[in-house]
Design a protein around this motif. Structure first.
Motif, short mmCIF file in Angstrom:
data_model
loop_
_atom_site.label_atom_id
_atom_site.label_comp_id
_atom_site.label_asym_id
_atom_site.label_seq_id
_atom_site.Cartn_x
_atom_site.Cartn_y
_atom_site.Cartn_z
N ALA A 1 -39.22 39.04 25.84
CA ALA A 1 -39.54 39.94 26.92
C ALA A 1 -41.16 40.08 26.97
O ALA A 1 -41.91 39.68 26.16
CB ALA A 1 -38.87 41.11 26.74
N MET A 2 -41.56 40.58 28.29
CA MET A 2 -42.89 40.72 28.66
C MET A 2 -43.71 41.72 27.71
O MET A 2 -44.73 41.42 27.15
CB MET A 2 -43.14 41.31 30.03
N PRO A 3 -43.17 42.71 27.36
CA PRO A 3 -43.80 43.65 26.28
C PRO A 3 -44.19 42.95 24.98
O PRO A 3 -45.33 43.04 24.61
CB PRO A 3 -43.05 44.84 26.11
N HIS B 1 -45.53 46.42 18.78
CA HIS B 1 -44.82 46.98 20.07
C HIS B 1 -43.96 45.80 20.60
O HIS B 1 -44.61 44.73 20.92
CB HIS B 1 -45.85 47.62 20.75
N GLY B 2 -42.80 46.31 21.09
CA GLY B 2 -42.08 45.15 21.72
C GLY B 2 -41.20 44.00 20.86
O GLY B 2 -40.38 43.37 21.38
N PHE C 1 -47.29 31.57 27.23
CA PHE C 1 -46.73 31.28 25.90
C PHE C 1 -45.63 31.91 25.80
O PHE C 1 -45.64 33.31 26.18
CB PHE C 1 -47.71 31.61 25.14
N LEU C 2 -44.38 31.38 25.40
CA LEU C 2 -43.04 31.95 25.28
C LEU C 2 -42.39 32.70 26.55
O LEU C 2 -41.54 33.47 26.42
CB LEU C 2 -43.23 33.13 23.95
N GLN C 3 -42.94 32.14 27.53
CA GLN C 3 -42.41 32.74 28.73
C GLN C 3 -40.98 32.39 28.93
O GLN C 3 -40.33 30.99 28.58
CB GLN C 3 -43.05 32.39 29.91
N GLY C 4 -39.81 33.32 29.13
CA GLY C 4 -38.41 32.68 29.21
C GLY C 4 -37.95 32.79 27.74
O GLY C 4 -36.78 32.44 27.58
#
Length: 79
Positions: free
Chosen positions: A25-27, A55-56, A19-22
């Motif tokens: 950011a990963m955090p 966070h992130g 979900f929301l890859q790309g």
């Protein structure tokens, strides 16, 4: 000298949720996963201010999410 420059953490990290890859950011993605927010519909239940507390999440992440949600006919909850 090391033969492989790929970080060990990236090699050992098993990515279950795409979900929301790309998009963000990963955090921030890990935080969404921890909060069990795995769809734009669930994300739309939150306001920008609520997400900024996670966070992130900062102004850049919110801006990216806002654009992505608009492209997919979703929006954040009103304040």
């Amino acid at each position: 000298m090391a033969k492989c420059l790929k970080p060990i953490c990236a090699e050992n990290h098993v990515e279950g949720n795409q979900f929301l890859q790309g998009v963000i950011a990963m955090p921030a993605r890990r935080t969404l996963e921890k909060e069990q927010i795995d769809s734009l519909r669930k994300l739309s239940d939150y306001s920008e201010n609520e997400l900024l507390k996670f966070h992130g999440f900062g102004k850049n992440t919110i801006s990216k999410l806002k654009n992505y949600m608009k492209e997919n006919n979703f929006s954040f909850k009103n304040q």
